[in-house]
Enzyme design. Structure first.
Site, PDB file in Angstrom:
ATOM      1  N   TYR A 449     -18.419  66.578  11.211  1.00  0.00           N
ATOM      2  CA  TYR A 449     -19.347  67.506  10.547  1.00  0.00           C
ATOM      3  C   TYR A 449     -18.857  68.913  10.910  1.00  0.00           C
ATOM      4  O   TYR A 449     -19.563  69.697  11.546  1.00  0.00           O
ATOM      5  CB  TYR A 449     -20.787  67.303  11.020  1.00  0.00           C
ATOM      6  CG  TYR A 449     -21.368  65.925  10.719  1.00  0.00           C
ATOM      7  CD1 TYR A 449     -20.889  65.162   9.662  1.00  0.00           C
ATOM      8  CD2 TYR A 449     -22.417  65.398  11.481  1.00  0.00           C
ATOM      9  CE1 TYR A 449     -21.414  63.908   9.373  1.00  0.00           C
ATOM     10  CE2 TYR A 449     -22.953  64.149  11.204  1.00  0.00           C
ATOM     11  CZ  TYR A 449     -22.447  63.415  10.156  1.00  0.00           C
ATOM     12  OH  TYR A 449     -22.985  62.173   9.877  1.00  0.00           O
TER      13      TYR A 449
HETATM   14  P1  FDA Z   1     -10.214  65.741   4.240  1.00  0.00           P
HETATM   15  O1  FDA Z   1      -9.122  65.243   3.385  1.00  0.00           O
HETATM   16  O2  FDA Z   1     -10.847  67.024   3.864  1.00  0.00           O
HETATM   17  O3  FDA Z   1      -9.732  65.748   5.739  1.00  0.00           O
HETATM   18  C1  FDA Z   1     -10.535  66.160   6.823  1.00  0.00           C
HETATM   19  C2  FDA Z   1      -9.642  66.617   7.978  1.00  0.00           C
HETATM   20  O4  FDA Z   1      -8.727  65.593   8.340  1.00  0.00           O
HETATM   21  C3  FDA Z   1      -8.772  67.821   7.618  1.00  0.00           C
HETATM   22  O5  FDA Z   1      -8.559  68.580   8.780  1.00  0.00           O
HETATM   23  C4  FDA Z   1      -7.482  67.180   7.171  1.00  0.00           C
HETATM   24  O6  FDA Z   1      -6.357  68.037   7.251  1.00  0.00           O
HETATM   25  C5  FDA Z   1      -7.372  66.000   8.119  1.00  0.00           C
HETATM   26  N1  FDA Z   1      -6.655  64.884   7.507  1.00  0.00           N
HETATM   27  C6  FDA Z   1      -7.001  64.239   6.369  1.00  0.00           C
HETATM   28  N2  FDA Z   1      -6.129  63.274   6.114  1.00  0.00           N
HETATM   29  C7  FDA Z   1      -5.200  63.295   7.091  1.00  0.00           C
HETATM   30  C8  FDA Z   1      -4.033  62.527   7.349  1.00  0.00           C
HETATM   31  N3  FDA Z   1      -3.664  61.536   6.547  1.00  0.00           N
HETATM   32  N4  FDA Z   1      -3.286  62.831   8.427  1.00  0.00           N
HETATM   33  C9  FDA Z   1      -3.651  63.855   9.251  1.00  0.00           C
HETATM   34  N5  FDA Z   1      -4.746  64.613   9.058  1.00  0.00           N
HETATM   35  C10 FDA Z   1      -5.526  64.334   7.979  1.00  0.00           C
HETATM   36  N6  FDA Z   1     -19.000  61.277   8.349  1.00  0.00           N
HETATM   37  C11 FDA Z   1     -19.469  60.207   9.035  1.00  0.00           C
HETATM   38  O7  FDA Z   1     -19.060  59.978  10.172  1.00  0.00           O
HETATM   39  N7  FDA Z   1     -20.377  59.375   8.466  1.00  0.00           N
HETATM   40  C12 FDA Z   1     -20.840  59.542   7.210  1.00  0.00           C
HETATM   41  O8  FDA Z   1     -21.651  58.756   6.734  1.00  0.00           O
HETATM   42  C13 FDA Z   1     -20.350  60.667   6.470  1.00  0.00           C
HETATM   43  N8  FDA Z   1     -20.802  60.918   5.202  1.00  0.00           N
HETATM   44  C14 FDA Z   1     -20.309  62.011   4.509  1.00  0.00           C
HETATM   45  C15 FDA Z   1     -20.777  62.274   3.212  1.00  0.00           C
HETATM   46  C16 FDA Z   1     -20.297  63.376   2.501  1.00  0.00           C
HETATM   47  C17 FDA Z   1     -20.806  63.633   1.111  1.00  0.00           C
HETATM   48  C18 FDA Z   1     -19.355  64.242   3.103  1.00  0.00           C
HETATM   49  C19 FDA Z   1     -18.841  65.453   2.361  1.00  0.00           C
HETATM   50  C20 FDA Z   1     -18.903  63.977   4.389  1.00  0.00           C
HETATM   51  C21 FDA Z   1     -19.376  62.871   5.104  1.00  0.00           C
HETATM   52  N9  FDA Z   1     -18.937  62.612   6.399  1.00  0.00           N
HETATM   53  C22 FDA Z   1     -19.422  61.521   7.077  1.00  0.00           C
HETATM   54  C23 FDA Z   1     -17.975  63.496   7.042  1.00  0.00           C
HETATM   55  C24 FDA Z   1     -16.557  62.965   6.873  1.00  0.00           C
HETATM   56  O9  FDA Z   1     -16.354  61.882   7.761  1.00  0.00           O
HETATM   57  C25 FDA Z   1     -15.534  64.075   7.198  1.00  0.00           C
HETATM   58  O10 FDA Z   1     -15.725  65.161   6.352  1.00  0.00           O
HETATM   59  C26 FDA Z   1     -14.104  63.532   7.112  1.00  0.00           C
HETATM   60  O11 FDA Z   1     -13.241  64.348   7.844  1.00  0.00           O
HETATM   61  C27 FDA Z   1     -13.653  63.475   5.670  1.00  0.00           C
HETATM   62  O12 FDA Z   1     -12.415  62.881   5.545  1.00  0.00           O
HETATM   63  P2  FDA Z   1     -11.587  63.160   4.201  1.00  0.00           P
HETATM   64  O13 FDA Z   1     -10.292  62.459   4.310  1.00  0.00           O
HETATM   65  O14 FDA Z   1     -12.447  62.875   3.024  1.00  0.00           O
HETATM   66  O15 FDA Z   1     -11.443  64.731   4.261  1.00  0.00           O
END
Ligand code: FDA
Length: 507
Positions: A449
């Site tokens: 978060y």
């Molecule tokens: P994103 O791609 O934006 O990455 C997030 C971070 O990780 C960035 O710093 C990115 O550079 C890095 N990163 C991504 N992929 C990578 C890779 N392959 N290698 C290295 N670094 C990498 N959390 C939770 O615990 N329980 C929940 O139920 C929810 N629900 C939820 C709902 C909604 C609508 C949102 C917007 C968010 C959540 N979250 C959550 C939070 C979520 O776990 C958090 O935002 C994650 O980091 C999202 O991962 P993404 O890959 O989607 O994001």
């Protein structure tokens, strides 16, 4: 956005030199190409990209294999560019696609395969897959297996696993990151490493310490968990009044002590139904078992809620995933992230609660919600498996002694500087008001978060350990120091950096 001029040609040339046999136009997108705009603007929180301090990326790379990731890393270094790695793009502060310096986005959308070995009860999942795709694939293979990760199906595996990740099975099985058993990563020198070759320190760091500080994680091997063929869910709404405040008070004492199979989330929200406004408490639950066992359990441990059989529905685990996501229909709905319902302007903050909060605070919160309208407080109980795992097992340290996590979230629909200012101000007021009642020294926060208000790296490339401790210990407590040591060993030039990346230990 400020345009970064002049380097995209050199970047493409470099990519071409490293992988001469693949046409870069299939996976490197620069501003002169039609796909560029849609790739740049695909984010979940327009609040972040409205900020004018950020540049447009020199290019967006959508690799289909580890060689293309490696080439993107090497060419970014050669051209003096930073990288941002994006999997699902849900980062609360947009750190996966925004940067103040010239940069390239490595977007993992084409790396989303999932392969399940049900005999071994394991799966390999690539970082670009969504949680919905993972849950769907598991359920296609077995009705009695699942995975303990977050609730929103469009969240990306890459960011979620690397930041911890919890959902409705957190009390039974812990975090997503607790159930990762191997991973493939491309490091700052372009090497491909698995658990064995990266070593236990780096493998420890990427399970909760945030992947973005250490490399690009291509895929994860996870341990699947067992779920019963039938689970039970309920959703009980209560208008906030003195009686509901009493129920909440009891929830604080009981939710973390219940059987590990029972998860009761509490959501306080402002509701506006046909101009009837109210503040409601929502008790939203998953029980890994049948209704006949849930009712006696609730009568014994949490009779104050007054749960009836009519409030409950028995279903399969995958149906419960849809239920919690607010989706009605077939499991295939979990696959679509094209029409993401979650896109809106929002800002969030988080807390951990170690002692029950006095009832009068919830009365005051209710009053605040009437003034501020679109605020949600989501409270997820811990205890169970979370208390059995040590604080230093992985970088996520919020274990025994934490009753529940709070997420404060404010959303708004109208674009505009004033709308953002007002809503963020309300959120900050609520956060300030809560200070005496939540964890202290440090006031903890959950990395997934992400909240830049708790502190950022003060210098672009040489923030000291002491400076970064301000925010680092809030997310990681005593694990922050070890993270900086791992960082110094695996990325001594601090190539993988952002506003809240782990700094080098020696600084
Ligand atoms: P994103 O791609 O934006 O990455 C997030 C971070 O990780 C960035 O710093 C990115 O550079 C890095 N990163 C991504 N992929 C990578 C890779 N392959 N290698 C290295 N670094 C990498 N959390 C939770 O615990 N329980 C929940 O139920 C929810 N629900 C939820 C709902 C909604 C609508 C949102 C917007 C968010 C959540 N979250 C959550 C939070 C979520 O776990 C958090 O935002 C994650 O980091 C999202 O991962 P993404 O890959 O989607 O994001």
């Amino acid at each position: 956005y400020v345009n970064a001029i002049g380097t995209h040609n050199e970047f493409v040339l470099c990519m071409n030199n490293i992988i001469p046999f693949v046409n870069t136009s299939g996976y490197v997108f620069t501003h002169d190409m039609p796909m560029y705009s849609s790739l740049v603007s695909s984010e979940h929180n327009p609040r972040c990209s409205n900020l004018t301090v950020f540049r447009r990326p020199v290019g967006v790379v959508t690799p289909k294999n580890k060689w293309e990731i490696r080439a993107a890393i090497i060419c970014s270094q050669e051209q003096g560019l930073q990288v941002r790695v994006r999997s699902g793009g849900h980062d609360y502060e947009g750190l996966s696609y925004l940067c103040k310096s010239p940069f390239v986005i490595i977007d993992m959308r084409n790396l989303r395969s999932i392969s399940i070995d049900i005999k071994q009860e394991t799966a390999w999942v690539q970082s670009g897959a969504t949680l919905g795709e993972l849950y769907y694939s598991i359920a296609q293979t077995s009705q009695t297996h699942g995975f303990p990760a977050g609730i929103c199906p469009s969240v990306g595996v890459g960011g979620h696993f690397s930041g911890g990740g919890f959902g409705t099975m957190v009390r039974k099985y812990g975090l997503a990151a607790d159930n990762v058993i191997d991973a493939y990563l491309v490091d700052a020198t372009g090497r491909f490493l698995d658990r064995e070759s990266m070593g236990e320190d780096l493998f420890w760091a990427i399970r909760g310490g945030g992947g973005a500080s250490f490399g690009v994680i291509v895929s994860w091997k996870i341990k699947l968990v067992r779920v019963p063929p039938k689970v039970t869910v309920f959703n009980v709404h209560k208008n906030m009044d003195q009686h509901t405040v009493d129920i909440i008070h009891n929830w604080q004492y009981e939710a973390h002590k219940m059987k590990n199979e029972l998860f009761i989330r509490l959501l306080i929200q402002y509701v506006n139904d046909d101009n009837n406004t109210s503040v409601q408490a929502l008790f939203n639950s998953l029980f890994l078992g049948e209704l006949k066992d849930l009712i006696p359990l609730m009568n014994e441990k949490f009779p104050q809620l007054g749960l009836n059989a009519e409030d409950c529905i028995e279903m399969s685990w995958i149906e419960s995933v849809l239920y919690f996501a607010g989706l009605k229909g077939a499991p295939e709905l979990l696959l679509g992230n094209k029409t993401d319902p979650y896109v809106s302007y929002f800002k969030a903050k988080s807390d951990f609660v170690t002692k029950p909060i006095p009832p009068h605070v919830f009365v005051r919160i209710q009053e605040k919600f009437y003034q501020q309208k679109l605020i949600f407080m989501i409270m997820d109980p811990y205890g169970g498996r979370m208390s059995e795992i040590s604080e230093s097992h992985i970088p996520f340290p919020h274990r025994e002694g934490n009753l529940y996590n709070i997420q404060y979230l404010v959303k708004w629909e109208v674009n505009g500087v004033q709308a953002s200012k007002d809503h963020i101000h309300w959120l900050k007021e609520l956060y300030k008001y809560m200070e005496p009642y939540v964890s202290k020294h440090p006031r903890s926060a959950y990395l997934n978060y992400r909240d830049l208000d708790i502190g950022t790296n003060t210098h672009e490339n040489n923030t000291s350990y002491m400076e970064a401790k301000v925010w680092g210990e809030k997310y990681f407590k005593g694990n922050f120091k070890r993270l900086t040591k791992v960082k110094s060993r695996v990325d001594p030039d601090n190539f993988f950096r952002n506003e809240q990346s782990i700094p080098l230990h020696q600084n």
